[in-house]
Design a protein around this motif. Sequence first.
Motif, PDB file in Angstrom:
ATOM      1  N   UNK A 111       9.099   6.596   4.403  1.00 49.49           N
ATOM      2  CA  UNK A 111       9.818   6.133   3.212  1.00 49.49           C
ATOM      3  C   UNK A 111       8.852   5.798   2.083  1.00 49.49           C
ATOM      4  N   UNK A 112       7.706   5.199   2.431  1.00 49.34           N
ATOM      5  CA  UNK A 112       6.713   4.875   1.400  1.00 49.34           C
ATOM      6  C   UNK A 112       6.165   6.149   0.765  1.00 49.34           C
ATOM      7  N   UNK A 113       5.874   7.151   1.603  1.00 48.80           N
ATOM      8  CA  UNK A 113       5.344   8.411   1.082  1.00 48.80           C
ATOM      9  C   UNK A 113       6.357   9.092   0.156  1.00 48.80           C
ATOM     10  N   UNK A 114       7.619   9.066   0.575  1.00 49.44           N
ATOM     11  CA  UNK A 114       8.666   9.696  -0.239  1.00 49.44           C
ATOM     12  C   UNK A 114       8.810   8.973  -1.580  1.00 49.44           C
ATOM     13  N   UNK A 115       8.775   7.640  -1.541  1.00 52.69           N
ATOM     14  CA  UNK A 115       8.908   6.864  -2.775  1.00 52.69           C
ATOM     15  C   UNK A 115       7.751   7.160  -3.729  1.00 52.69           C
ATOM     16  N   UNK A 116       6.544   7.230  -3.182  1.00 56.45           N
ATOM     17  CA  UNK A 116       5.378   7.472  -4.025  1.00 56.45           C
ATOM     18  C   UNK A 116       5.374   8.893  -4.594  1.00 56.45           C
ATOM     19  N   UNK A 117       5.939   9.866  -3.847  1.00 57.12           N
ATOM     20  CA  UNK A 117       6.066  11.228  -4.358  1.00 57.12           C
ATOM     21  C   UNK A 117       6.944  11.268  -5.603  1.00 57.12           C
ATOM     22  N   UNK A 118       7.964  10.390  -5.610  1.00 61.93           N
ATOM     23  CA  UNK A 118       8.905  10.357  -6.727  1.00 61.93           C
ATOM     24  C   UNK A 118       8.449   9.407  -7.830  1.00 61.93           C
ATOM     25  N   UNK A 119       7.248   8.897  -7.696  1.00 63.87           N
ATOM     26  CA  UNK A 119       6.692   8.030  -8.724  1.00 63.87           C
ATOM     27  C   UNK A 119       7.113   6.583  -8.614  1.00 63.87           C
ATOM     28  N   UNK A 120       7.770   6.239  -7.516  1.00 68.15           N
ATOM     29  CA  UNK A 120       8.207   4.849  -7.317  1.00 68.15           C
ATOM     30  C   UNK A 120       7.156   4.087  -6.512  1.00 68.15           C
ATOM     31  N   UNK A 121       7.263   2.779  -6.544  1.00 68.51           N
ATOM     32  CA  UNK A 121       6.335   1.949  -5.798  1.00 68.51           C
ATOM     33  C   UNK A 121       6.729   1.922  -4.325  1.00 68.51           C
ATOM     34  N   UNK A 122       5.778   2.248  -3.443  1.00 71.76           N
ATOM     35  CA  UNK A 122       6.048   2.217  -2.010  1.00 71.76           C
ATOM     36  C   UNK A 122       5.900   0.811  -1.453  1.00 71.76           C
ATOM     37  N   UNK A 123       5.998   0.685  -0.133  1.00 72.08           N
ATOM     38  CA  UNK A 123       5.884  -0.611   0.525  1.00 72.08           C
ATOM     39  C   UNK A 123       4.424  -0.965   0.748  1.00 72.08           C
ATOM     40  N   UNK A 124       4.036  -2.180   0.386  1.00 71.59           N
ATOM     41  CA  UNK A 124       2.703  -2.669   0.696  1.00 71.59           C
ATOM     42  C   UNK A 124       2.665  -3.104   2.161  1.00 71.59           C
ATOM     43  N   UNK A 125       1.468  -3.336   2.694  1.00 71.38           N
ATOM     44  CA  UNK A 125       1.374  -3.788   4.088  1.00 71.38           C
ATOM     45  C   UNK A 125       2.037  -5.152   4.255  1.00 71.38           C
ATOM     46  N   UNK A 126       1.911  -6.007   3.255  1.00 72.32           N
ATOM     47  CA  UNK A 126       2.584  -7.303   3.292  1.00 72.32           C
ATOM     48  C   UNK A 126       4.098  -7.118   3.377  1.00 72.32           C
ATOM     49  N   UNK A 127       4.640  -6.186   2.608  1.00 72.35           N
ATOM     50  CA  UNK A 127       6.089  -5.923   2.624  1.00 72.35           C
ATOM     51  C   UNK A 127       6.529  -5.325   3.955  1.00 72.35           C
ATOM     52  N   UNK A 128       5.711  -4.435   4.507  1.00 66.84           N
ATOM     53  CA  UNK A 128       6.034  -3.869   5.824  1.00 66.84           C
ATOM     54  C   UNK A 128       6.020  -4.958   6.879  1.00 66.84           C
ATOM     55  N   UNK A 129       5.044  -5.849   6.807  1.00 60.74           N
ATOM     56  CA  UNK A 129       4.950  -6.980   7.734  1.00 60.74           C
ATOM     57  C   UNK A 129       6.201  -7.847   7.625  1.00 60.74           C
ATOM     58  N   UNK A 130       6.611  -8.129   6.412  1.00 62.34           N
ATOM     59  CA  UNK A 130       7.783  -8.973   6.189  1.00 62.34           C
ATOM     60  C   UNK A 130       9.049  -8.317   6.741  1.00 62.34           C
ATOM     61  N   UNK A 131       9.226  -7.007   6.498  1.00 62.74           N
ATOM     62  CA  UNK A 131      10.420  -6.323   7.011  1.00 62.74           C
ATOM     63  C   UNK A 131      10.405  -6.299   8.537  1.00 62.74           C
ATOM     64  N   UNK A 132       9.248  -6.035   9.107  1.00 61.17           N
ATOM     65  CA  UNK A 132       9.147  -5.947  10.560  1.00 61.17           C
ATOM     66  C   UNK A 132       9.526  -7.264  11.224  1.00 61.17           C
ATOM     67  N   UNK A 133       8.987  -8.365  10.700  1.00 61.77           N
ATOM     68  CA  UNK A 133       9.315  -9.668  11.279  1.00 61.77           C
ATOM     69  C   UNK A 133      10.778 -10.043  11.006  1.00 61.77           C
ATOM     70  N   UNK A 134      11.284  -9.657   9.833  1.00 56.67           N
ATOM     71  CA  UNK A 134      12.684  -9.935   9.519  1.00 56.67           C
ATOM     72  C   UNK A 134      13.600  -9.210  10.499  1.00 56.67           C
ATOM     73  N   UNK A 135      13.332  -7.923  10.749  1.00 58.85           N
ATOM     74  CA  UNK A 135      14.155  -7.157  11.691  1.00 58.85           C
ATOM     75  C   UNK A 135      14.039  -7.734  13.099  1.00 58.85           C
ATOM     76  N   UNK A 136      12.834  -8.157  13.448  1.00 61.95           N
ATOM     77  CA  UNK A 136      12.614  -8.728  14.776  1.00 61.95           C
ATOM     78  C   UNK A 136      13.431 -10.005  14.947  1.00 61.95           C
ATOM     79  N   UNK A 137      13.293 -10.920  13.982  1.00 61.42           N
ATOM     80  CA  UNK A 137      13.998 -12.199  14.076  1.00 61.42           C
ATOM     81  C   UNK A 137      15.513 -12.026  14.000  1.00 61.42           C
ATOM     82  N   UNK A 138      15.952 -11.063  13.184  1.00 59.83           N
ATOM     83  CA  UNK A 138      17.396 -10.857  13.014  1.00 59.83           C
ATOM     84  C   UNK A 138      18.014 -10.115  14.184  1.00 59.83           C
TER      85      UNK A 138
END
Length: 507
Positions: free
Chosen positions: A280-307
């Motif tokens: 998803x990050x690669x696709x976003x960056x191909x389209x000129x959008x901002x991809x996910x930073x490692x901090x953001x990936x970390x946050x999503x991963x822990x959020x999905x885990x806890x939820x």
Amino acid sequence: MQILGLIEVPNWLVYTTLGTVAFYIYGMWPYSYWKKRGINGPRMLPLIGDLPSFMRLGFHGKMVEDFKLYGKVHGTYTLRSPVLVIGDTEMIKQVCIKRAENFTDRGSLGNETKPLDKGIAVLKGHEWKRIRSILSPTFSSGKIKAMFPLVEQCSDQLCNALVKSSNESVDIKTFFTNFTMDVVASTLFGLQINTQDDPNNDFKRHGSELFNIKLFSWKFLSLMLFPKIAIPLFKRFEITLFPKESFDFFQKVIHDALVEREASADSDKYHDFLASMVVARREAEKEGAKGLTEHEVMAQSLTFFLAGFETTANAMQYLAYFLAWNKDCQDRAYREVLEAKANHGGQVNYECLKSLRYLNNCFEESMRLCPPALLTDRVCTETTTVNGYEIEKGINVRIPIYCLAHDPEVWEEPERFNPDRFDEDSAESRDPTYLIPFGLGPRNCIGMRLAQMEVRKAMAEMLLKVEFQTLPETLPFEKLEFKPSGFLTVKSPIKLKVVPRSSESSD
């Protein structure tokens, strides 16, 4: 000190009185908000609001009591912050769907500090929209189907563990938490850990520690009582609610997995969420959008885990519990799975799950009686009038999922387990907003389809292998006691007996 030159009063008494009056005024100052607007609601105590009532009745009991006393729309407070409770389904649709652009944010309570501050559950406005749009493809039907073999392997391990423990009194949730831990490890991080056979592995140990947040620790109380002071300080000094050792463990797991997937030309081969986020990050960056930073990936991963870990295990626990108390329903669901398996080449495959109509009804009814999350909320981002109620910018709107699902005006005998109420004819005549365990609208649970597939697959396989039975110590539903929290968690473990089925009946 003399008062009006007449009475000599000790200085300590004057200062104590002034301090008491000042504390009372400060403590009660916010609690006139709803009264000024002519909206009924419970009375508050200085500073702590109606927290003692929540501790006494439990979260669900308190919400039900307030519904009866003050109506489906009433005003309350989370400590000192005003909250408008809406149990009117038309208002809920306005807030969550039709006027969702004015209610894009969700409330937060301590999870706006690192590492969850960039998680999709707490992000606001444009930041949330950006992350949601990047993540949505990772939860598509195709991605969920690709993860099915991972869930299938975990289901087999769960069934094997249950068969080994057969004919004993077991804490059924222990098996389900091990199962959901295995599913999270494989679907999120690409790890095969088999917690059923190794319940003390590092992933399980550190994962359990993340949930061991003490509600009366100085950190949590600081965030609850003084959020405007505590949150900036926590961010400035990188203070987290989580144990450092466990946080560091998951940070390393995520970092190492990300490095491996980033180095691969074909991240999709891993069939896990981290790989999907890399794509998803690669696709976003191909389209000129901002991809996910490692901090953001970390946050999503822990959020999905806890939820997804604890809530899914709870949902499975209650489904097994209700089937144990309702043998006729369990037998009917078992026969349905047996027939569907035969019709799908002897496999409980992805397509087979879609045909399990009655098992799904049982799951829906279990989620109605015991929704894992008792409420959801939205924060008003632009002053809006909804059904005659002016909701000011910044006000939190609470949607009481539990009360909607137990409303006696909608559900006949609401405390009785009755899967037939979800037959097509019955379901079509009922407003679906009365059952929203995964939320509603753009900010509903992004992992809903994975959770549903996970529970259905595991339960279908378990029904083929074992039968759930009650024990003398298994309490009926009306006698279960729940912890005072926003999640419906029993105080004492639910004990069931697991009886293996004959090999002929499950073939």
